[in-house]
Design a protein around this motif. Sequence first.
Motif, mmCIF file in Angstrom:
data_model
loop_
_atom_site.group_PDB
_atom_site.id
_atom_site.type_symbol
_atom_site.label_atom_id
_atom_site.label_comp_id
_atom_site.label_asym_id
_atom_site.label_seq_id
_atom_site.Cartn_x
_atom_site.Cartn_y
_atom_site.Cartn_z
ATOM 1 N N LEU A 175 0.994 41.103 46.513
ATOM 2 C CA LEU A 175 1.145 42.695 46.293
ATOM 3 C C LEU A 175 0.164 43.192 45.005
ATOM 4 N N LEU A 176 0.052 42.350 43.997
ATOM 5 C CA LEU A 176 -0.853 42.873 42.960
ATOM 6 C C LEU A 176 -2.174 42.780 43.221
ATOM 7 N N ASP A 177 -2.524 41.892 44.213
ATOM 8 C CA ASP A 177 -3.990 41.706 44.505
ATOM 9 C C ASP A 177 -4.390 42.727 45.397
ATOM 10 N N ARG A 178 -3.413 43.526 46.236
ATOM 11 C CA ARG A 178 -3.611 44.378 47.215
ATOM 12 C C ARG A 178 -3.617 45.588 46.346
ATOM 13 N N ILE A 179 -2.803 45.951 45.462
ATOM 14 C CA ILE A 179 -2.706 47.181 44.454
ATOM 15 C C ILE A 179 -4.023 47.180 43.772
ATOM 16 N N ALA A 224 -5.046 55.910 38.135
ATOM 17 C CA ALA A 224 -4.854 54.668 38.860
ATOM 18 C C ALA A 224 -3.587 54.133 38.354
ATOM 19 N N GLY A 225 -3.361 54.080 36.947
ATOM 20 C CA GLY A 225 -1.828 53.343 36.800
ATOM 21 C C GLY A 225 -0.711 54.215 37.279
ATOM 22 N N ILE A 226 -0.509 55.317 37.514
ATOM 23 C CA ILE A 226 0.579 56.106 38.174
ATOM 24 C C ILE A 226 0.783 55.669 39.629
ATOM 25 N N TRP A 227 -0.566 55.515 40.309
ATOM 26 C CA TRP A 227 -0.671 55.479 41.627
ATOM 27 C C TRP A 227 -0.119 53.936 41.824
ATOM 28 N N ALA A 228 -0.756 53.129 41.058
ATOM 29 C CA ALA A 228 -0.379 51.531 41.126
ATOM 30 C C ALA A 228 1.146 51.439 40.956
ATOM 31 N N LEU A 229 1.833 52.147 39.955
ATOM 32 C CA LEU A 229 3.297 51.903 39.776
ATOM 33 C C LEU A 229 4.020 52.373 40.976
ATOM 34 N N GLU A 230 3.592 53.443 41.485
ATOM 35 C CA GLU A 230 4.202 54.042 42.617
ATOM 36 C C GLU A 230 4.133 53.252 43.651
ATOM 37 N N ARG A 235 7.412 51.397 45.778
ATOM 38 C CA ARG A 235 7.525 51.564 47.086
ATOM 39 C C ARG A 235 7.689 50.173 47.796
ATOM 40 N N ALA A 236 6.654 49.281 47.323
ATOM 41 C CA ALA A 236 6.826 47.990 48.184
ATOM 42 C C ALA A 236 7.821 47.271 47.897
ATOM 43 N N LEU A 237 8.346 47.471 46.609
ATOM 44 C CA LEU A 237 9.559 46.349 46.249
ATOM 45 C C LEU A 237 10.729 47.086 46.203
#
Length: 304
Positions: free
Chosen positions: A6-10, A287-293, A297-299
């Motif tokens: 998941l982190l790699d995709r983000i 990008a940080g806010i998008w990544a946390l969003e 969502r994913a988890l």
Amino acid sequence: MTLQPLLDRIEHQARHYFGQGRVADYIPALAQVPAARFGMAICTTEGELYRCGDADEPFSIQSISKAFTLAMAQQRYGDELWRRVGKEPSGNAFNSLVQLEFEQGIPRNPFINAGALVVVDALYSRLSAPVHAVLEAMRLRAGNGVIRIDHKVADSEYEHRFRNAAMANLMKSFGNFHNEVDEVLRAYFSYCALSMSCVDLARAFGFLANGGRCVMTGEAWLPRLQTQQLNALLFTSGLYDAAGDFAYRVGMPAKSGVGGGIVAVVPGRFSVCVWSPELNSYGNSVAGIWALEELSRALDLRLF
Ligand code: GLN
């Protein structure tokens, strides 16, 4: 879902957001940071670590330090602290002066600059070596003895301190600032200029996910109730006048800084730090806010 893929995709997708914000330039030394960076690290309450991208590259933590100094002030003052600073969202920019005059020198919350300055002033009164004590506490929480203060950034902030100095002086005129303004500003800028990576920050703030217990040392660092209170304030005010939008999109207690870092917490599970220097108009990483969003969502991490 496992965290590493998941982190790699983000990380891969986050790079599409490069070019959509602006690196902070009101602190000249920060303007020199390369913009095209993205890193993220997760530290679970068991101490497992997941990371991607530039997660090991140190950056200026800026206002993320405000959550740490607040914890240290809570330890020393408990509820007495709230006589000098409020607990409400401000609805104004982090460096706004207007509310302070109307509200008699009592800042709305401990995360806007005025509030953090009061907290640092309070800490300053109780620590014999205020800069060293915070640096050492941070090193211990992060499990990294070589974390340092970037003096170029701290000096640059001090040279351009006019707005923060104005807040501190205004609060002094209301009797809500007890030490020498310039000395407290020096300490405050040193904390903002701590140079830490996503890995360091995810570990250092693990106590917020872990009922106040430090993930690296196992020590009960902040009482459970104060940890819950700190998380509540981070939820309502950690992203300044964008805290509502962040709660809506991401739904985690969090603290951002104009260095482009954001620390967020899923109580009982993990702390996470994301870093990407380009900011939106509220001073938060795009990008940080998008990544946390996306992580949320994913988890399916929402509290509600
Ligand atoms: N050091 C910065 C300042 O005082 C911190 C601001 C921030 O990260 N939002 O202006």
